[in-house]
Design a protein around this motif. Structure first.
Motif, short mmCIF file in Angstrom:
data_model
loop_
_atom_site.label_atom_id
_atom_site.label_comp_id
_atom_site.label_asym_id
_atom_site.label_seq_id
_atom_site.Cartn_x
_atom_site.Cartn_y
_atom_site.Cartn_z
N GLY A 135 0.73 -1.12 0.03
CA GLY A 135 0.06 -0.04 -0.08
C GLY A 135 0.75 1.25 0.03
N TYR A 136 2.15 1.22 0.01
CA TYR A 136 2.97 2.23 -0.03
C TYR A 136 3.21 2.96 -1.66
CZ TYR A 136 5.25 1.32 4.47
OH TYR A 136 5.36 0.94 5.81
N TYR A 137 3.01 4.19 -1.52
CA TYR A 137 3.30 5.01 -2.80
C TYR A 137 4.90 5.02 -3.05
CZ TYR A 137 -1.43 6.37 -2.67
OH TYR A 137 -2.99 6.02 -2.57
N PRO A 138 5.31 5.29 -4.29
CA PRO A 138 6.51 5.26 -4.74
C PRO A 138 7.39 6.26 -3.67
CG PRO A 138 5.13 5.24 -6.67
CD PRO A 138 4.43 5.48 -5.37
N HIS A 139 7.10 7.26 -3.28
CA HIS A 139 7.81 8.34 -2.51
C HIS A 139 7.99 7.78 -1.21
CE1 HIS A 139 3.86 9.67 -0.90
NE2 HIS A 139 4.57 9.98 -0.12
N GLN A 140 7.33 6.69 -0.91
CA GLN A 140 7.60 6.37 0.34
C GLN A 140 8.41 5.19 0.34
OE1 GLN A 140 3.14 5.63 0.95
NE2 GLN A 140 3.35 6.75 2.97
N LEU A 141 8.89 4.65 -0.69
CA LEU A 141 9.89 3.46 -0.97
C LEU A 141 11.26 4.18 -1.42
CD1 LEU A 141 7.56 1.46 -3.02
CD2 LEU A 141 8.01 1.17 -0.54
N SER A 142 12.39 3.39 -0.77
CA SER A 142 13.58 3.43 -1.09
C SER A 142 13.94 3.42 -2.68
CB SER A 142 14.73 2.72 -0.41
OG SER A 142 14.51 1.48 -0.77
N GLY A 143 15.08 3.68 -3.37
CA GLY A 143 15.48 3.51 -4.81
C GLY A 143 15.54 1.95 -5.03
N GLY A 144 16.02 1.45 -4.08
CA GLY A 144 15.99 -0.24 -4.26
C GLY A 144 14.60 -1.04 -4.27
N GLN A 145 13.79 -0.36 -3.30
CA GLN A 145 12.56 -0.82 -3.29
C GLN A 145 11.47 -0.65 -4.39
OE1 GLN A 145 11.55 0.94 0.51
NE2 GLN A 145 11.96 -0.72 1.80
N ARG A 146 11.90 0.68 -4.92
CA ARG A 146 11.21 1.13 -6.02
C ARG A 146 11.46 0.30 -7.27
NH1 ARG A 146 12.32 6.06 -4.27
NH2 ARG A 146 13.72 6.52 -5.48
N GLN A 147 12.75 -0.09 -7.31
CA GLN A 147 13.46 -0.96 -8.64
C GLN A 147 12.82 -2.15 -8.65
OE1 GLN A 147 13.83 -0.73 -11.64
NE2 GLN A 147 15.80 0.46 -11.56
N ARG A 148 12.75 -2.95 -7.12
CA ARG A 148 11.80 -4.24 -6.97
C ARG A 148 10.38 -4.11 -7.38
NH1 ARG A 148 13.32 -6.40 -1.31
NH2 ARG A 148 14.19 -4.14 -0.78
N VAL A 149 9.88 -3.13 -6.86
CA VAL A 149 8.32 -3.16 -7.59
C VAL A 149 8.44 -2.97 -9.11
CG1 VAL A 149 6.42 -1.43 -7.70
CG2 VAL A 149 7.58 -1.76 -5.56
#
Length: 346
Positions: A135-149
């Motif tokens: 349920g997190y939005y991209p700005h709430q995720l780290s760079g590595g987490q966004r890449q995993r999404v």
């Protein structure tokens, strides 16, 4: 599997014609990660676009999972593209959608039912270790987490092939390591063929089974990573694991020694010294394991008057290649080096 045969891409006509890719031959097998490295402007991103025919090749063939894409009609091409997942340098996530909603997009466009979308998204986010952040939005995720999404979204339609276009560029070392681990797990678990485009030499050592050096639109050298590292004549192998500078030595001239086989004994220095009847001094070394294979090189010094032919023969019997070492300043200007074009291992 990806098979590129004589792949060529040009833009413009006549005097304004520019060749971006020039008769490339490249194969990426199932359960293989093949890296393509090269300087900016070498044609790496155009290569990725040609593999899924977002950029139609000027000539040559692109075969993915046994289908020659350039021969397909538009409907068949759309179906074939579903077997190709793409991970971009920029994660490409929509800022106003949650992680789960971003992963869901390809399924929604395909018309998958809501219940099936939910099951698939939950499975994918769990697969990339982000089930708790659905349920997190991209700005709430780290760079590595966004890449995993982004990786989860690329897997949504169950592709057989993944294209990774500078996916680790700009990530910190910890995030890069997590993405590398994930891609290797996906290769092993899902049997994927992964084309990994990058300019980061150290990442190539961590992830790739094979590597090709692309320069000015042409592949100038390619091969299995371990084979290149064990080939003292390989410019690409030297760039992947560059030699360390060594200090001056008293007496005999220094020698460069490189691992040329899988059977080098751990105590090769002691064995060489015993066979030659001299003390062998270690001036510096860079030795490690790549995918379970020991590779590397060392600089040694021997007393003046040591028989050079005998030295080469003794080290050869131990699975090593030996040659007189260039001075550090000369080595930096070694002909054929690509260390100036690509980022060397630190």
């Amino acid at each position: 599997m990806i098979e590129l045969r004589q792949l060529t891409k040009t833009y413009g006509d006549g005097a304004h014609r520019t060749t971006v890719l020039d008769r490339l031959d490249l194969t990426v097998g199932d359960r293989e990660i093949a890296a393509v490295i090269g300087p900016s402007g070498a044609g790496k991103s155009t290569l990725a676009a040609c593999v899924n025919l977002l950029e139609p090749p000027t000539s040559g063939t692109v075969v993915v999972n046994g289908r020659e894409l350039s021969r397909l009609d538009q409907r068949s091409l759309r179906d074939a593209r579903r077997q190709i997942g793409t991970i971009f340098q920029s994660d490409g996530l929509l800022a106003r959608r949650t992680a789960a909603e971003n992963v869901e997009l390809p399924l929604r466009y395909l018309g998958v039912t809501r219940a099936d979308r939910r099951r698939r998204v939950a499975e994918l986010l769990d697969r990339v270790g982000l089930a708790a952040r659905s349920g997190y939005y991209p700005h709430q995720l780290s760079g590595g987490q966004r890449q995993r999404v982004g990786i989860a979204r690329a897997l949504a339609l169950r592709p057989r092939v993944l294209l990774s276009d500078e996916a680790t560029s700009g990530l910190d070392p910890e995030a890069t390591a997590s993405v590398v681990r994930l891609l290797k797990e996906l290769r092993d678990d899902l049997g994927l063929a992964i084309l990994f485009i990058t300019h980061e030499m150290e990442t190539v050592l961590e992830i790739a089974d094979s590597v090709a050096h692309l320069d000015a639109g042409r592949i100038v050298e390619q091969g299995a990573v371990v084979d290149l590292l064990r080939d003292p004549s390989s410019a690409l192998g030297r760039a992947l694991l560059p030699r360390r500078a060594h200090g001056a030595t008293r007496g005999g001239a220094p020698w460069s020694v490189s691992y040329a086989s899988a059977s080098v004994p751990a105590d090769w220095i002691a064995r060489a010294g015993a066979a030659l009847g001299v003390d062998v001094a270690l001036l510096g070394a860079s030795i490690g394991a790549v995918d379970g294979h020991v590779v590397g090189h060392a600089t040694i010094a021997l007393p003046p008057g040591t028989d050079a032919a005998r030295l080469v023969a003794v080290l050869g019997d131990l699975g090593l290649h030996a040659a007189p070492s260039a001075a550090p300043a000369d080595a930096a200007r070694e002909p054929g080096t690509i260390g100036r074009e690509l980022e060397p291992v630190a």
